[in-house]
Write a protein that holds these residues in place. Sequence first.
Motif, PDB file in Angstrom:
ATOM      1  N   MET A  90      28.663  18.411 -19.347  1.00  0.00           N
ATOM      2  CA  MET A  90      28.275  17.136 -18.722  1.00  0.00           C
ATOM      3  C   MET A  90      26.909  16.662 -19.240  1.00  0.00           C
ATOM      4  SD  MET A  90      30.675  16.068 -16.829  1.00  0.00           S
ATOM      5  CE  MET A  90      32.201  16.853 -17.263  1.00  0.00           C
ATOM      6  N   ILE A  91      25.995  17.602 -19.441  1.00  0.00           N
ATOM      7  CA  ILE A  91      24.667  17.204 -19.951  1.00  0.00           C
ATOM      8  C   ILE A  91      24.811  16.675 -21.380  1.00  0.00           C
ATOM      9  CG2 ILE A  91      22.389  18.105 -20.633  1.00  0.00           C
ATOM     10  CD1 ILE A  91      22.421  19.735 -18.034  1.00  0.00           C
ATOM     11  N   GLU A  94      27.390  15.078 -22.534  1.00  0.00           N
ATOM     12  CA  GLU A  94      27.950  13.722 -22.390  1.00  0.00           C
ATOM     13  C   GLU A  94      26.841  12.685 -22.209  1.00  0.00           C
ATOM     14  OE1 GLU A  94      30.865  12.334 -22.436  1.00  0.00           O
ATOM     15  OE2 GLU A  94      32.293  13.981 -22.386  1.00  0.00           O
ATOM     16  N   THR A  95      25.858  13.021 -21.390  1.00  0.00           N
ATOM     17  CA  THR A  95      24.789  12.044 -21.128  1.00  0.00           C
ATOM     18  C   THR A  95      23.900  11.883 -22.353  1.00  0.00           C
ATOM     19  OG1 THR A  95      23.302  13.693 -20.214  1.00  0.00           O
ATOM     20  CG2 THR A  95      24.721  12.542 -18.660  1.00  0.00           C
ATOM     21  N   ASN A 142      25.266   9.367 -24.732  1.00  0.00           N
ATOM     22  CA  ASN A 142      25.137   8.023 -24.184  1.00  0.00           C
ATOM     23  C   ASN A 142      23.925   7.278 -24.750  1.00  0.00           C
ATOM     24  OD1 ASN A 142      26.642   6.639 -22.267  1.00  0.00           O
ATOM     25  ND2 ASN A 142      24.894   6.598 -20.896  1.00  0.00           N
ATOM     26  N   ARG A 191      24.167   5.132 -28.181  1.00  0.00           N
ATOM     27  CA  ARG A 191      25.258   4.175 -28.349  1.00  0.00           C
ATOM     28  C   ARG A 191      24.762   2.729 -28.363  1.00  0.00           C
ATOM     29  NH1 ARG A 191      29.307   5.346 -24.052  1.00  0.00           N
ATOM     30  NH2 ARG A 191      29.405   7.296 -25.168  1.00  0.00           N
ATOM     31  N   GLU A 227      27.974  -0.966 -22.699  1.00  0.00           N
ATOM     32  CA  GLU A 227      28.475  -0.215 -21.541  1.00  0.00           C
ATOM     33  C   GLU A 227      27.325   0.034 -20.569  1.00  0.00           C
ATOM     34  OE1 GLU A 227      30.619   4.011 -20.563  1.00  0.00           O
ATOM     35  OE2 GLU A 227      29.616   3.730 -22.467  1.00  0.00           O
ATOM     36  N   LYS A 228      27.500  -0.373 -19.308  1.00  0.00           N
ATOM     37  CA  LYS A 228      26.381  -0.217 -18.385  1.00  0.00           C
ATOM     38  C   LYS A 228      26.716   0.733 -17.242  1.00  0.00           C
ATOM     39  CE  LYS A 228      27.644  -4.668 -16.416  1.00  0.00           C
ATOM     40  NZ  LYS A 228      27.224  -5.952 -15.959  1.00  0.00           N
ATOM     41  N   GLY A 229      27.628   1.660 -17.557  1.00  0.00           N
ATOM     42  CA  GLY A 229      28.027   2.610 -16.531  1.00  0.00           C
ATOM     43  C   GLY A 229      26.920   3.552 -16.114  1.00  0.00           C
ATOM     44  N   ALA A 230      26.026   3.848 -17.052  1.00  0.00           N
ATOM     45  CA  ALA A 230      24.956   4.794 -16.736  1.00  0.00           C
ATOM     46  C   ALA A 230      23.679   4.380 -17.445  1.00  0.00           C
ATOM     47  CB  ALA A 230      25.356   6.191 -17.182  1.00  0.00           C
ATOM     48  N   ILE A 231      22.580   4.644 -16.769  1.00  0.00           N
ATOM     49  CA  ILE A 231      21.279   4.370 -17.386  1.00  0.00           C
ATOM     50  C   ILE A 231      20.570   5.705 -17.555  1.00  0.00           C
ATOM     51  CG2 ILE A 231      19.045   3.238 -17.074  1.00  0.00           C
ATOM     52  CD1 ILE A 231      20.496   1.155 -15.367  1.00  0.00           C
ATOM     53  N   THR A 232      20.215   6.021 -18.809  1.00  0.00           N
ATOM     54  CA  THR A 232      19.488   7.262 -19.022  1.00  0.00           C
ATOM     55  C   THR A 232      18.005   7.016 -18.728  1.00  0.00           C
ATOM     56  OG1 THR A 232      19.077   6.766 -21.334  1.00  0.00           O
ATOM     57  CG2 THR A 232      21.061   8.012 -20.856  1.00  0.00           C
ATOM     58  N   ILE A 233      17.304   8.101 -18.455  1.00  0.00           N
ATOM     59  CA  ILE A 233      15.864   7.984 -18.190  1.00  0.00           C
ATOM     60  C   ILE A 233      15.174   7.442 -19.445  1.00  0.00           C
ATOM     61  CG2 ILE A 233      13.783   9.342 -17.650  1.00  0.00           C
ATOM     62  CD1 ILE A 233      15.991  11.213 -16.115  1.00  0.00           C
ATOM     63  N   ARG A 239      15.615   3.660 -19.863  1.00  0.00           N
ATOM     64  CA  ARG A 239      14.748   2.924 -18.925  1.00  0.00           C
ATOM     65  C   ARG A 239      13.298   2.893 -19.456  1.00  0.00           C
ATOM     66  NH1 ARG A 239      16.214  -0.021 -14.690  1.00  0.00           N
ATOM     67  NH2 ARG A 239      16.989   1.566 -13.315  1.00  0.00           N
ATOM     68  N   LEU A 273      20.426  11.610 -15.771  1.00  0.00           N
ATOM     69  CA  LEU A 273      20.520  10.146 -15.801  1.00  0.00           C
ATOM     70  C   LEU A 273      19.649   9.545 -14.706  1.00  0.00           C
ATOM     71  CD1 LEU A 273      24.386   9.724 -16.152  1.00  0.00           C
ATOM     72  CD2 LEU A 273      22.698   9.248 -17.919  1.00  0.00           C
ATOM     73  N   GLU A 333      20.656   6.664 -13.255  1.00  0.00           N
ATOM     74  CA  GLU A 333      21.726   6.304 -12.330  1.00  0.00           C
ATOM     75  C   GLU A 333      23.043   6.207 -13.089  1.00  0.00           C
ATOM     76  OE1 GLU A 333      20.108   2.473 -11.013  1.00  0.00           O
ATOM     77  OE2 GLU A 333      21.626   1.475 -12.244  1.00  0.00           O
ATOM     78  N   ALA A 334      24.149   6.308 -12.365  1.00  0.00           N
ATOM     79  CA  ALA A 334      25.466   6.156 -12.999  1.00  0.00           C
ATOM     80  C   ALA A 334      26.397   5.514 -11.993  1.00  0.00           C
ATOM     81  CB  ALA A 334      25.998   7.512 -13.419  1.00  0.00           C
ATOM     82  N   ASP A 335      27.315   4.673 -12.491  1.00  0.00           N
ATOM     83  CA  ASP A 335      28.236   4.047 -11.536  1.00  0.00           C
ATOM     84  C   ASP A 335      29.519   4.872 -11.393  1.00  0.00           C
ATOM     85  OD1 ASP A 335      29.877   3.331 -13.641  1.00  0.00           O
ATOM     86  OD2 ASP A 335      29.310   1.216 -13.629  1.00  0.00           O
ATOM     87  N   TYR A 394      31.863   5.246 -14.454  1.00  0.00           N
ATOM     88  CA  TYR A 394      31.315   6.168 -15.455  1.00  0.00           C
ATOM     89  C   TYR A 394      31.566   7.613 -15.008  1.00  0.00           C
ATOM     90  CZ  TYR A 394      27.772   8.571 -18.306  1.00  0.00           C
ATOM     91  OH  TYR A 394      27.121   9.428 -19.161  1.00  0.00           O
TER      92      TYR A 394
END
Lengths: 199, 100
Positions: free
Chosen positions: A18-19, A21-22, A25, A28, A83-89, A92, B31, B33-35, B38
């Motif tokens: 999972m880490i 995967e992020t 992200n 991209r 894609e705005k499903g997730a925002i990484t630190i 931001r 992260l 945040e995530a929706d 996702y």
Amino acid sequence: MEDKNLTQNESLEIISRMIKETRNNMERGGGNIFLLWGYICLIVSLAVYCLLSNTGDYRFNWLWFAIPVIGYPGMIYMLKKREKGAITIASRVISNIWIVLGIVAGLLSIYMFVDYKAYPIMFVMSLLINSGVAISGLVIRFRPIVVAGFLGILLSFGMLMVAGINQILIFALLAVIMLIIPGHILNNASRKVKAENNA
Amino acid sequence: MPKDNVNSFRELDPLLHSQLRLAVMSLLISLEEADFVYLREKTGSTAGNLSVQLDKLSQAKYIEVDKGYSGKKPRTVCRITDTGRKAFEEYLEALKTYIG
């Protein structure tokens, strides 16, 4: 994925997968924003250079404002499309850095109306943008962007050694080094990661 | 198993020691945040199951869940809390006692 209990090894496998995967992200679509700004800066600076050297009419300097006028709506469109499903630190942090740099660049340009000899604007702008590129590269730990940023910072000082409209040619060269080349490299890396994930 | 070894194992947080909840927390830990979409795609879970597990994490105050809209579409956004971050770190520490 079910809600089942795990062995310790399964736990570790899930956490690392999972880490990862992020992390994928992060890169991209990032290259496209570099390319957008890079090509706008290149085209506008070459256009301004040609017009100034052929006509000597300094009103053509107004064309510089085409960079933010085209760049900002283009960037907003790209960010919305991404894609705005997730925002990484990291993303931001990078967004906030560029918001601050954008405001400073805007204020520096506006002050030129008050006193156009206050500072060497091309040098200051290049230094500002290249610092942003280097910091962004360090945040996402992507070496080509770090190298491009620092190379750009060094080349910015070349503007202090060149007189008149020839500074514009250095600015055009910087657009290629600090934005266009890293943009293509970033997109290539992103495509490779995507292909590896699909394999 | 020798008695000493059994005593050195730390208890794993039962809330995190489940496949889907651990996957969600592992995503959110790195992260901002995530929706919901996702999280569903990355974990490969069903919407119903994910929704139940998010509720459990939210009740334990491990995550914050904001239900809002993106344009006209409903959008649920999840963020890890300080409590969740601490629980995740403790889970990792406990996991080390089994592996190390």
